[in-house]
Design an enzyme around this catalytic site. Structure first.
Site, short mmCIF file in Angstrom:
data_model
loop_
_atom_site.label_atom_id
_atom_site.label_comp_id
_atom_site.label_asym_id
_atom_site.label_seq_id
_atom_site.Cartn_x
_atom_site.Cartn_y
_atom_site.Cartn_z
N ASP A 203 41.86 30.58 36.43
CA ASP A 203 42.79 30.30 35.33
C ASP A 203 42.88 28.80 35.05
OD1 ASP A 203 45.20 31.40 33.70
OD2 ASP A 203 46.08 29.73 34.83
N GLU B 199 38.38 29.69 32.92
CA GLU B 199 39.01 29.58 31.60
C GLU B 199 38.97 28.12 31.17
OE1 GLU B 199 43.21 30.81 29.44
OE2 GLU B 199 43.22 29.73 31.33
N HIS C 295 44.89 38.98 27.27
CA HIS C 295 46.36 39.03 27.40
C HIS C 295 47.05 37.84 26.75
CE1 HIS C 295 45.00 36.39 30.56
NE2 HIS C 295 46.23 35.90 30.63
N ASP C 296 46.28 36.86 26.28
CA ASP C 296 46.87 35.68 25.64
C ASP C 296 46.67 35.68 24.13
OD1 ASP C 296 47.65 34.50 28.06
OD2 ASP C 296 45.71 33.49 28.30
C1 GLC Z 1 46.08 30.94 31.22
C2 GLC Z 1 46.53 32.37 31.27
C3 GLC Z 1 47.87 32.47 30.61
C4 GLC Z 1 48.84 31.59 31.35
C5 GLC Z 1 48.32 30.16 31.48
C6 GLC Z 1 49.09 29.42 32.52
O1 GLC Z 1 45.88 30.50 29.93
O2 GLC Z 1 45.56 33.22 30.73
O3 GLC Z 1 48.33 33.78 30.54
O4 GLC Z 1 50.07 31.56 30.70
O5 GLC Z 1 46.97 30.12 31.89
O6 GLC Z 1 48.78 29.89 33.80
#
Ligand code: GLC
Ligand code: CA
Length: 570
Positions: free
Chosen positions: A199, A256, A331-332
Site C-alpha cells: 500500500d 501502489e 476499493h478506492d
Molecule cells: C491506499 C489504500 C487506501 C488507503 C490509503 C492509505 O491508497 O488503497 O484505501 O486509504 O492507501 O492507507
C-alpha cells in the site's frame, strides 16, 4: 518473455468488511470469505487479494494498522485466517496480503511509545518536526485534505501523516523500524501467504529537508506530491527488502504507486530491477479528474482516444521489460461500469465490454468484488450514510469553504470510495444476503436485480461472461503473453487492438459508445477472417467479414486466421 505464474494469474480483490458477514454483526469477516471460496473457484480466479484484516481501530477500514501480527476481532481470529489460507490452498487459490508500510495507526504501540516523549527510543520511528513561526513545519497537503502535520500537545511537536491524522507516517530512515518491518514480513511469509500488495509504497521516502512546495497563497497547504512520491531512495529500500526478505520465495508483489508514467514505473518493475513484479498506476484513474489528491473530487470530461493513449503507452513501454497490473476499479475508486461504461440502459452490455477489455490486455488482471455481477455506484442522499474518512473529510472541508451542499454531494455521488464499498450483493433477500444483521453501510438499492444468485441462474449474465473470459485466458497463451498493438488510435468510439504471440493473433474490438458503429477491417491487418472466441451480443448471421456493425458497448474477440497465401510462408 519469461513465464511466471503471477503473469498467468487472475486476481480477485476482496474488501473484507463488505464481502460476506458470517455472524450477523453487519460486518464482513474471514469466515464469510471462507464460505465463498467455492464461488470464487467456480469463477476461475487464481489469487485473492485481501485488503487489510489486521488489528486496527478502523479509521480507514484497516489501512490504519495497530498490530501487524493480529487479526482484528471483527474479522475473526488467527485460526480463521489459517483456515482460510488452508482452504484456499486446497482449492489452488493463492492469498495475497495487503501490507501498509507507509504508516501505522496512531494506536500502534510504536506510535504510542513514540509520542510519549522527545527522547523515547521509538521517537524516530515516525517523522516529528517543530512548527515554523507558529505554523506547520511545511505546507504539504494530505491526501485526505488539510495539512500533513498534526500537533501533538504533549511534546509540542508535529508528526507527519500523508493520509488521515490517525495514520502517522513511518520514518524509513530508521533502520530499527525497518528491521521490525522485515521481521513482520518474514512472519507472514512463513505462514505461507503467496504475495503482498504494498500500500502507498511510492510515498515511504520524503524529500530531504521536507521543503515547502511552491505556494501562491502562502497561508494555504498545497499539493506537494512531488516531494513524497516515487523518490529515488524508494528503489534502494525495495531492493534491500528483496535481498533481505523476499528473495527465494516465489511470491507475487504489487505496489501502489500514484503519480508516475510507464518509464518511471520500469524503475520498479523492470525485469532486472528486483523490486516489484507490478505496480498499480493511476493515469487512467485521473482521466476524469484534473489530478490526484484532493483535486480528484473535481471532474473533467474525457474521450476514448485519451484512454487509448494512456493504456497503449503502458502496454507498449512495459512489453518484454516489465509487467502490467491492470484494473478498472478497486476499493478506492468508483464502480467501473458507472465510470467507464453505462450503468443505466446498457449496464449488462457495458460491464461485459469492460470485462473483455480488462481480461485481454497484456498484464495481470485485477477484478474487484462485485464487478463480476456489474455492481454500480450508489448515491446516498444524506452524508450520514457515508462512512469513508476521505469522503467525510472532503464534506467537512467543503462546508468550511462554503461550497454549496448540492455541488459537494454531486461530487461525492460520482467519486466517493463508498461507491465501491457497499455490501456485496449475494441475493435478493434483505441486505442482499450480505448479512442477517444491519450492515455497517447501506446496501445499494439495486440489489434485487443485481445479485449473485440471479447471475448464476442466468446463462447470459455478466458473471458467466467473466467465467468464460477467465477460462479463455487459461486456454490461450496469447491472451497472457501476446504483444499488444493498437489499431485506429483516433476512433472516438471503438477501441481496437491485437495481441500477437508467434503465429497466434487475437483481435479485440470494443465499442465504448452507446451508438451503433461501423467497423471496417483495417488494411494493415493481414488476416482475412477470424474465429469468434467471445462476444457480448448474439451474432447476426451473414455478417460481412470485412465490415462489421458494432452495437452499443459491443465487444468481440476473434482468433485470426491467416490469409491462405501467407500460410505457405510459415
Ligand atoms: C491506499 C489504500 C487506501 C488507503 C490509503 C492509505 O491508497 O488503497 O484505501 O486509504 O492507501 O492507507
Ligand atoms: Ca461479521
Amino acid at each position: 518473455m519469461k513465464k511466471q505464474w503471477w503473469k498467468e494469474a487472475v486476481v480477485y480483490e476482496i474488501y473484507p468488511i463488505s464481502f460476506k458477514d458470517s455472524n450477523g454483526d453487519g460486518i464482513g469477516d474471514l469466515r464469510g470469505i471462507i464460505s465463498k471460496l467455492d464461488y470464487l473457484k467456480d469463477l476461475g480466479v487464481d489469487v485473492i487479494w485481501i485488503c487489510p484484516i489486521y488489528q486496527s481501530p478502523g479509521q480507514d477500514n484497516g489501512y490504519d494498522i495497530s498490530d501487524y501480527y493480529a487479526i482484528k476481532p471483527q474479522f475473526g481470529t488467527m485460526e480463521d485466517f489459517d483456515k482460510l489460507l488452508k482452504q484456499a490452498h486446497d482449492r489452488e487459490i493463492k492469498i495475497m496480503m495487503d501490507l501498509v508500510l507507509n504508516h501505522t495507526s496512531d494506536e500502534h504501540p510504536w506510535f504510542i511509545e513514540s509520542r510519549s516523549s522527545k527522547t523515547s527510543p521509538k521517537r524516530d520511528f515516525y517523522i516529528w518536526r517543530d512548527g515554523k513561526h507558529g505554523l506547520f513545519p511545511n505546507n504539504w497537503e494530505s491526501y485526505f485534505g488539510g495539512s500533513v502535520w498534526q500537533l501533538d500537545e504533549k511534546t509540542g511537536q508535529y508528526y507527519m501523516h500523508l493520509y488521515s491524522k490517525y495514520q502517522p507516517d513511518l520514518n524509513w530512515q530508521n533502520d530499527e523500524m525497518i528491521h521490525e518491518v522485515y521481521k513482520m514480513i518474514r512472519w507472514w511469509l512463513k505462514k505461507g501467504v503467496d504475495g503482498f500488495r504494498f500500500d502507498a509504497i511510492a510515498h515511504i521516502v520524503k524529500a530531504k529537508g521536507l521543503p515547502d512546495a511552491e505556494n501562491p497563497n502562502h497561508l494555504e497547504v498545497v499539493q506537494a506530491n512531488q516531494f513524497f512520491s516515487n523518490l529515488e531512495h524508494v528503489h534502494d529500500l525495495l531492493r534491500k527488502l528483496n535481498e533481505e526478505v523476499l528473495m527465494g520465495s516465489d511470491i507475487m508483489t504489487v505496489g501502489e504507486t500514484s503519480g508516475l508514467g510507464p518509464e518511471q514505473a520500469l524503475e520498479y518493475v523492470g525485469n532486472e530491477r528486483h523490486e516489484l513484479n507490478m505496480v498499480f498506476q493511476f493515469e487512467h484513474m485521473t482521466l476524469d479528474s484534473p489530478s490526484t489528491g484532493t483535486a480528484r473530487w473535481e471532474t473533467r470530461s474525457w474521450t476514448l482516444p485519451e484512454l487509448k493513449k494512456i493504456m497503449t503507452h503502458w502496454q507498449t513501454a512495459l512489453h518484454n521489460k516489465g509487467w502490467n497490473a491492470n484494473y478498472l476499479g478497486n476499493h478506492d475508486q468508483p464502480r467501473q461500469v458507472s465510470r467507464f461504461g453505462n450503468d443505466k440502459e446498457y449496464r449488462v452490455e457495458s460491464a461485459k465490454m469492460l470485462a473483455t477489455f480488462l481480461l485481454t490486455l497484456e498484464g495481470t488482471p485485477y477484478i474487484y468484488q462485485g464487478e463480476e455481477i456489474g455492481m454500480t455506484n450508489t448515491s446516498f442522499q444524506h452524508i450520514e450514510d457515508y462512512k469513508d474518512i476521505e469522503t467525510l473529510n472532503f464534506y467537512k472541508l467543503s462546508q468550511l469553504q462554503q461550497v454549496p451542499e448540492e455541488k459537494t454531494m454531486a461530487a461525492i455521488h460520482k467519486k466517493s470510495r463508498d461507491n465501491a464499498r457497499t455490501p456485496m450483493q449475494w441475493d435478493a433477500s434483505e441486505n442482499a444476503g450480505f448479512s442477517d444483521g444491519k450492515p455497517w453501510i447501506k446496501v445499494n438499492h439495486n440489489y434485487k436485480e443485481v445479485n449473485v444468485e440471479a447471475a448464476l441462474k442466468d446463462p447470459n449474465s455478466i458473471y458467466h461472461y467473466y467465467r468464460k473470459l477467465i477460462a479463455l485466458r487459461k486456454q490461450h497463451q496469447v491472451m497472457v503473453y501476446g504483444e499488444y498493438t493498437l489499431l485506429l488510435p483516433l476512433d472516438p468510439d471503438l477501441y481496437v487492438y491485437t495481441r500477437t504471440l508467434d503465429k497466434e493473433c487475437l483481435l479485440v474490438i470494443l465499442n465504448f459508445s452507446r451508438d451503433t458503429v461501423e467497423f471496417e477491417w483495417p488494411d494493415e491487418l493481414a488476416y482475412d477472417s477470424g474465429e469468434l472466441l467471445i462476444a457480448n451480443y448474439e451474432q447476426q448471421p451473414g455478417e460481412n467479414e470485412k465490415k462489421k456493425t458494432l452495437r452499443p458497448y459491443e465487444a468481440r474477440v476473434y482468433k485470426l486466421v491467416q490469409q491462405s497465401s501467407h500460410t505457405m510462408i510459415h
